[in-house]
Scaffold this motif. Structure first.
Motif: not given
Length: 116
Positions: A53-79
């Motif tokens: 998976l290759c993605v350009e991610v945009h970090l210019h808007s808030g909701d950092w907790a949501r983004k961190l949670s998604i990245l953790r799930k990507l690694e944990d649940d998505g393996q």
């Protein structure tokens, strides 16, 4: 004015008749909507069908907790295992939300591989 017909990844897979296939490389550059797409792919457990998976991610808007949670799930649940990061130097550094007088590069090209 032109419009684009958007589809979810599972709809694209079905449209192409690739239900029983593995995606070797999925590259996304979808201008900030990657966070919603990550959540949709996680919910539908489609990461098991993606090797890289290759993605350009945009970090210019808030909701950092949501983004961190998604990245953790990507690694944990998505393996998926993170293996590459580079700044997208096409864009100029921007002000960091919530931090006065600080600018950073807020657009990155990130990559993962499936760990299975």
């Amino acid at each position: 004015m032109k419009t684009w017909r958007m589809r979810t990844l599972d709809a694209i897979i079905e449209f192409l008749g690739h239900q029983n296939k593995t995606i070797d490389v999925l590259k996304m550059d979808i201008e900030g909507d990657e966070w919603n797409v990550f959540e949709d792919i996680l919910e539908k457990k489609l990461f098991k069908k993606i090797n890289h998976l290759c993605v350009e991610v945009h970090l210019h808007s808030g909701d950092w907790a949501r983004k961190l949670s998604i990245l953790r799930k990507l690694e944990d649940d998505g393996q998926m295992r993170f293996f590459s990061s580079r700044k997208n130097l096409v864009t100029k550094p921007r002000s960091v939300p919530g931090l006065r007088n600080r600018t950073e590069q807020l657009f990155y090209e990130l990559a993962w591989y499936r760990d299975s």
